[in-house]
Write a protein that holds these residues in place. Structure first.
Motif, short mmCIF file in Angstrom:
data_model
loop_
_atom_site.label_atom_id
_atom_site.label_comp_id
_atom_site.label_asym_id
_atom_site.label_seq_id
_atom_site.Cartn_x
_atom_site.Cartn_y
_atom_site.Cartn_z
N ALA A 1 -0.91 -3.86 1.23
CA ALA A 1 -1.74 -3.47 0.92
C ALA A 1 -2.93 -4.76 0.64
O ALA A 1 -4.60 -4.77 0.01
CB ALA A 1 -1.65 -3.83 -0.94
N LEU B 1 1.04 -0.85 -0.16
CA LEU B 1 -0.12 -0.06 0.01
C LEU B 1 0.88 1.39 0.07
O LEU B 1 1.49 0.93 0.56
CB LEU B 1 -1.16 0.29 1.15
CG LEU B 1 -2.06 1.19 1.07
CD1 LEU B 1 -3.01 1.37 0.39
CD2 LEU B 1 -3.11 0.87 2.75
N THR C 1 -3.16 3.63 -3.46
CA THR C 1 -3.11 2.40 -4.26
C THR C 1 -2.56 2.41 -5.39
O THR C 1 -3.17 1.33 -5.75
CB THR C 1 -5.09 2.57 -4.04
OG1 THR C 1 -5.56 3.40 -4.59
CG2 THR C 1 -5.41 2.11 -2.50
N HIS D 1 -6.99 -4.16 1.66
CA HIS D 1 -7.71 -3.14 0.45
C HIS D 1 -7.04 -4.57 -1.27
O HIS D 1 -8.60 -3.86 -1.31
CB HIS D 1 -6.63 -2.12 -0.57
CG HIS D 1 -6.24 -1.75 -1.23
ND1 HIS D 1 -8.09 -0.84 -1.86
CD2 HIS D 1 -6.23 -1.71 -3.25
CE1 HIS D 1 -7.68 0.21 -3.04
NE2 HIS D 1 -6.47 -1.35 -3.88
N GLU E 1 -10.88 -6.75 0.23
CA GLU E 1 -12.07 -5.88 -0.41
C GLU E 1 -12.43 -5.55 -1.95
O GLU E 1 -14.01 -5.65 -2.15
CB GLU E 1 -11.82 -4.14 0.40
CG GLU E 1 -11.69 -3.55 1.68
CD GLU E 1 -12.32 -2.70 2.14
OE1 GLU E 1 -12.79 -2.16 2.66
OE2 GLU E 1 -11.46 -1.36 1.74
N LYS E 2 -11.74 -5.49 -3.22
CA LYS E 2 -11.48 -5.03 -4.47
C LYS E 2 -11.86 -6.55 -4.89
O LYS E 2 -12.67 -7.11 -6.08
CB LYS E 2 -10.62 -4.91 -4.74
CG LYS E 2 -10.34 -3.23 -4.78
CD LYS E 2 -11.06 -2.58 -5.64
CE LYS E 2 -10.81 -1.02 -4.55
NZ LYS E 2 -12.02 -0.06 -5.57
#
Length: 294
Positions: free
Chosen positions: A82, A39, A50, A85, A88-89
């Motif tokens: 990351a 990240l 990001t 992150h 979540e994606k």
């Protein structure tokens, strides 16, 4: 474990932290794992973004890959993870070694976070030494390799081993072992475990500091490491390594992001919960570590 699997490995170099993240893909099923994603952090503004992680996402989408796992090798001291992150994606599970709880307990006390759950629950799975799991049709194995940290693990997938900070490229040697919970003698034994893998095993490191100003590189083999690694090539003894590592580590400054990064990474890449004004804050312990003088 059989070497018959030959995963497609793509490394992504993060210039700001000299880190390498990987996409390890099964060429038959087009399924993959992401290993040690970074990240970004604007250090002056202390603002995360990001861009680097989105490069990984773009590559995954362009190649038509499906993600089975988002894997950490250890809680990093020099960059933010990351993993959350990407979770979540991608809606893919996250994992790390089970000894992450040891690192969490150490830093929970350093940061004085009495309510922090130091139980590894920030990841979907905690791996023990010898655990096996699948990336598409490929079997992956977990190797406990402490020393750089108390929680470090390597992932072996067919003829590839992702060793992060346990080994660097042969001309760079090895990583430091003086962080809280680290130990040079333990690191030596972890390194020898890796160097006992078959000679053609591909070794993928998590950092490259480009000795002599060369271009960044991150792939070698066990045979190359045993022949040429400046710290642990064949013929170097355990006592020689431990003496070198401890003397060298005593001269190194602490990573500039260590106090920031561990507070995020022991949460699996999550920022601390926002306070009532909507802003997350990091605690920076003062005078907890002695100054490093040249």
């Amino acid at each position: 474990m059989s070497e018959r699997y030959q995963p497609e490995v793509t490394g992504f170099f993060h210039e700001e932290t000299n880190s390498v993240a990987y996409v390890c893909a099964d060429p038959d099923t087009r399924r993959c794992a992401v290993i040690d994603p970074v990240l970004d952090l604007d250090r002056n503004a202390r603002a995360t973004h990001t861009e680097f992680a989105d490069r990984l996402l773009g590559f995954i989408r362009e190649r038509g890959l499906a993600v089975d796992w988002i894997l950490d090798t250890h809680p990093h001291a020099d960059h933010f993870s990351a993993a959350f992150h990407l979770k979540e994606k991608l809606a893919a599970p996250t994992a790390i070694g089970s000894r992450v709880v040891v690192v969490q307990r150490i830093w929970k006390e350093i940061y004085n976070l009495p309510d922090f759950p130091a139980d590894g629950s920030q990841w979907d799975r905690l791996f023990d030494d010898g655990d096996r799991f699948r990336i598409g049709g490929m079997e992956a194995e977990v190797l406990f390799t402490p020393g750089h940290t108390a929680a470090s693990i390597a992932y072996r997938v067919g003829d590839a081993a992702f060793v992060h900070d346990t080994l660097f490229m042969p001309d760079a040697g090895t990583a430091r072992a003086d962080f809280p919970g680290g130990d040079a003698r333990t690191q030596w034994r972890s390194i020898r475990r890796l160097l006992d893998l078959p000679p053609r095993t591909r070794i993928f490191t998590g950092h490259d500091y480009m000795p002599g100003g060369r271009e960044p590189r991150w792939e070698s083999t066990v045979a190359e490491q045993r022949a040429h690694n400046i710290h642990v090539r064949d013929g170097v003894t355990e006592e020689e390594f431990v003496r070198m590592r401890e003397e060298r580590d005593a001269t190194l400054p602490l990573p500039g992001l260590m106090m920031d990064a561990l507070q995020v990474n022991m949460r699996g890449g999550r920022l601390p919960e926002p306070e009532p004004n909507g802003t997350s804050y990091l605690k920076i312990p003062l005078n907890r570590f002695p100054p490093r003088r040249k």
